[in-house]
Design an enzyme around this catalytic site. Structure first.
Site, PDB file in Angstrom:
ATOM      1  N   GLU A  75       0.834  -1.193   0.000  1.00 30.22           N
ATOM      2  CA  GLU A  75       0.000   0.000   0.000  1.00 30.22           C
ATOM      3  C   GLU A  75       0.875   1.252   0.000  1.00 30.22           C
ATOM      4  O   GLU A  75       2.094   1.167   0.190  1.00 30.22           O
ATOM      5  CB  GLU A  75      -0.921   0.001   1.229  1.00 30.22           C
ATOM      6  CG  GLU A  75      -1.857  -1.194   1.326  1.00 30.22           C
ATOM      7  CD  GLU A  75      -2.942  -1.192   0.264  1.00 30.22           C
ATOM      8  OE1 GLU A  75      -3.142  -0.146  -0.388  1.00 30.22           O
ATOM      9  OE2 GLU A  75      -3.595  -2.235   0.088  1.00 30.22           O
ATOM     10  N   TYR A 237     -15.943 -15.224 -16.685  1.00 30.25           N
ATOM     11  CA  TYR A 237     -15.242 -15.505 -15.434  1.00 30.25           C
ATOM     12  C   TYR A 237     -14.751 -16.954 -15.400  1.00 30.25           C
ATOM     13  O   TYR A 237     -13.581 -17.212 -15.619  1.00 30.25           O
ATOM     14  CB  TYR A 237     -16.121 -15.202 -14.210  1.00 30.25           C
ATOM     15  CG  TYR A 237     -15.295 -15.012 -12.957  1.00 30.25           C
ATOM     16  CD1 TYR A 237     -15.134 -13.753 -12.384  1.00 30.25           C
ATOM     17  CD2 TYR A 237     -14.647 -16.082 -12.350  1.00 30.25           C
ATOM     18  CE1 TYR A 237     -14.352 -13.567 -11.255  1.00 30.25           C
ATOM     19  CE2 TYR A 237     -13.863 -15.915 -11.227  1.00 30.25           C
ATOM     20  CZ  TYR A 237     -13.711 -14.659 -10.681  1.00 30.25           C
ATOM     21  OH  TYR A 237     -12.919 -14.495  -9.570  1.00 30.25           O
TER      22      TYR A 237
END
Length: 398
Positions: A75, A237
């Site tokens: 992050e 998917y």
């Protein structure tokens, strides 16, 4: 005082409200505590711990089962008032603060999970400061790129169909538009790269490194979150590049089970339900599927956010008395989503959705939109504005 505004580019969030993230963490903690305590693992490593499934797992295990946790994520912190970093940065910090208040260990590593160096850094910490062993390893990494740990090569994943062009409806949350999208089929190289980034190879490397270092407890469990979906999303998917990556995770899970056999360990693929995440918002056509599904499941009282879903998985299934395994040995908490009646009603509703009604009460669009905003600290229940400076945000310790 910094003014926090939600900004989007398409279905990608460009902004964050750190104070909202703090409140959202507390809301999830409150949910877990309302369910009561449960018996579970005590020393947990979560690879991909800063948002959605990984974060919810960490919150459930810490505040429901009293687990000490190590959370690994990549992050970015605040650089300026216009670049406040990522929501996951603040999630890590506020989780740590809340856990430590209750006497729990909450170690954050903000590093590249794919690198050999990171694996060794985590192992050293486990040996020196985490009582030497972990009894659960959760692999919940969601990344679009991976740097090969041996060569340094940058590998990118793609979300595409395989062998066929797929056309269907999608929604642009920034523009509030409902439109038709065309998804081109992936090349062989794109399929291979997606499996390399999003498949099970790194999970297996982690488990090998942890095993060789002798930091896995007897009876160790490890889980990897998957998604299979239904016929409604299979073309893009299950039968697409993402499906190939998930299939590779199952292959690697079998190898991990062999690796852990001598310490009575177990590797489990957890087939999770459809929820709102940063990733699910950018999967082609998937938001429209969620708009239909959420409306149907909300009306039936079975719609779940990530914290609700993960808490149920650990409290009632993996460490509880109500596991649901399929013939392949996969844990199936997605059974609520795949209930034939739910799927039939979802398909019927999706076929009714168009540009004129997608954002009305007919659909679950408002649910999806709010849950997506919550991921970045916006529209959070119980939120109260606070004055905070850039310097104060930069002083927060992860």
């Amino acid at each position: 005082m910094i003014k926090f505004e939600q900004k989007l580019r398409g279905n990608v969030s460009l902004s964050v409200n750190p104070i909202g993230c703090k409140q959202e963490i507390q809301n999830q903690i409150n949910y877990v505590k309302e369910q009561g305590a449960y018996e579970g693992p005590k020393k947990v490593l979560i690879i991909g711990a800063s948002s959605s499934y990984g974060l919810a797992t960490r919150i459930s295990l810490a505040f429901g089962a009293g687990a000490d946790t190590i959370g690994l994520s990549f992050e970015k912190g605040p650089k300026s008032e216009k670049n406040l970093g990522t929501a996951g940065w603040y999630n890590n910090i506020y989780f740590k603060q809340a856990a430590e208040k209750e006497g729990l260990i909450a170690k954050n590593f903000v590093q590249d999970a794919f690198s050999h160096e990171t694996k060794q850094d985590v192992i050293r910490y486990i040996k020196k400061e985490f009582d030497g062993k972990v009894d659960l390893v959760v692999y919940s990494l969601a990344s679009g790129i991976r740097f090969d740990p041996d060569t340094g090569e940058r590998i990118s994943s793609v979300i595409k169909s395989i062998g066929q062009e797929v056309v269907g409806p999608n929604v642009n949350m920034q523009k509030q538009e409902f439109y038709e999208q065309t998804l081109e089929p992936a090349t062989e190289e794109e399929i291979e790269d997606t499996v390399s980034v999003m498949g099970g190879e790194d999970w297996l490397l982690w488990m090998k490194a942890l095993k060789e270092a002798d930091v896995l407890a007897e009876g160790i469990q490890t889980v990897n979150y998957s998604y299979l979906g239904s016929d409604l999303n299979k073309p893009y998917y299950g039968e697409g590049t993402l499906g190939q990556a998930k299939a590779d995770c199952e292959v690697k899970s079998a190898k991990i089970n062999e690796l852990l056999a001598d310490i009575n360990g177990k590797s489990t693929i957890v087939v999770a339900t459809a929820v709102t995440t940063k990733a699910s918002s950018v999967i082609p056509f998937f938001p429209v599927y969620c708009m239909g599904l959420y409306r149907v499941m909300a009306d039936k009282g079975t719609h779940e956010t990530p914290i609700m879903h993960q808490d149920r998985i650990y409290r009632k299934m993996l460490y509880g008395n109500h596991p649901e395994y399929d013939e392949e040995g996969r844990l199936r908490p997605d059974s609520w989503e795949l209930d034939p009646e739910v799927q039939a009603e979802t398909e019927k509703l999706i076929n009714k959705i168009n540009a004129d009604n997608f954002n009305t009460d007919l659909t679950g669009y408002s649910i999806f939109l709010k849950e997506f905003a919550n991921l970045s600290g916006f529209q959070v229940e119980g939120y109260q504005e606070e004055e905070i400076t850039l310097e104060e945000l930069q002083a927060l310790e992860y």
